[in-house]
Motif scaffolding. Sequence first.
Motif, PDB file in Angstrom:
ATOM      1  N   THR A  66     -29.689  -2.732  -1.923  1.00 18.05           N
ATOM      2  CA  THR A  66     -28.849  -1.676  -2.467  1.00 18.05           C
ATOM      3  C   THR A  66     -28.260  -2.170  -3.777  1.00 18.05           C
ATOM      4  O   THR A  66     -27.830  -3.315  -3.873  1.00 18.05           O
ATOM      5  N   GLN A  78     -25.341   4.984  -6.186  1.00 17.72           N
ATOM      6  CA  GLN A  78     -25.757   3.962  -5.227  1.00 17.72           C
ATOM      7  C   GLN A  78     -27.222   4.198  -4.922  1.00 17.72           C
ATOM      8  O   GLN A  78     -27.620   5.317  -4.591  1.00 17.72           O
ATOM      9  N   THR A  80     -30.418   2.741  -2.565  1.00 20.15           N
ATOM     10  CA  THR A  80     -30.916   1.857  -1.512  1.00 20.15           C
ATOM     11  C   THR A  80     -32.408   2.103  -1.357  1.00 20.15           C
ATOM     12  O   THR A  80     -32.845   3.244  -1.218  1.00 20.15           O
TER      13      THR A  80
END
Length: 143
Positions: A66, A78, A80
């Motif tokens: 991440t 963000q 991931t």
Amino acid sequence: MNMIKVFSVILFACLLIGMVNASDDINYFNNTTNITFEGVNFTIPQGFGELKDSQDFNDLGSEGQTCFYINEAHGEIQITVISDWMGMSLDELKKDGATKTKLNGHEGWNYTENNLTYFAYVENDTGILVGATNQTRLFEVVL
């Protein structure tokens, strides 16, 4: 039940404070920048900065990473990437309350959690989860 909500708010506030305190470790982009993270291409909008320390992601027994990008005026991004997704289906990424949708040609799940809007999808046996402060940022980031 109320104690759990209070704890969640405090935890989230500590995370934000930690991100702001880590601002010395941020490299801000002067232009919109194309990146490749864990073999997947994304676009990071101008003015966002990358937090240098990415986190290992091992939820669901999978390997992945991440990374975080922040802009003090425009929120956070963000990303991931779960690299050993091993053929899991899109339905396995579904969260409660998620809506099936398409984003820039990718079919996936859209939902909101912890003040971020997420889009989860699978590409080339790789599970991808992108969170942003608003829906518009998702369209900018996901290629």
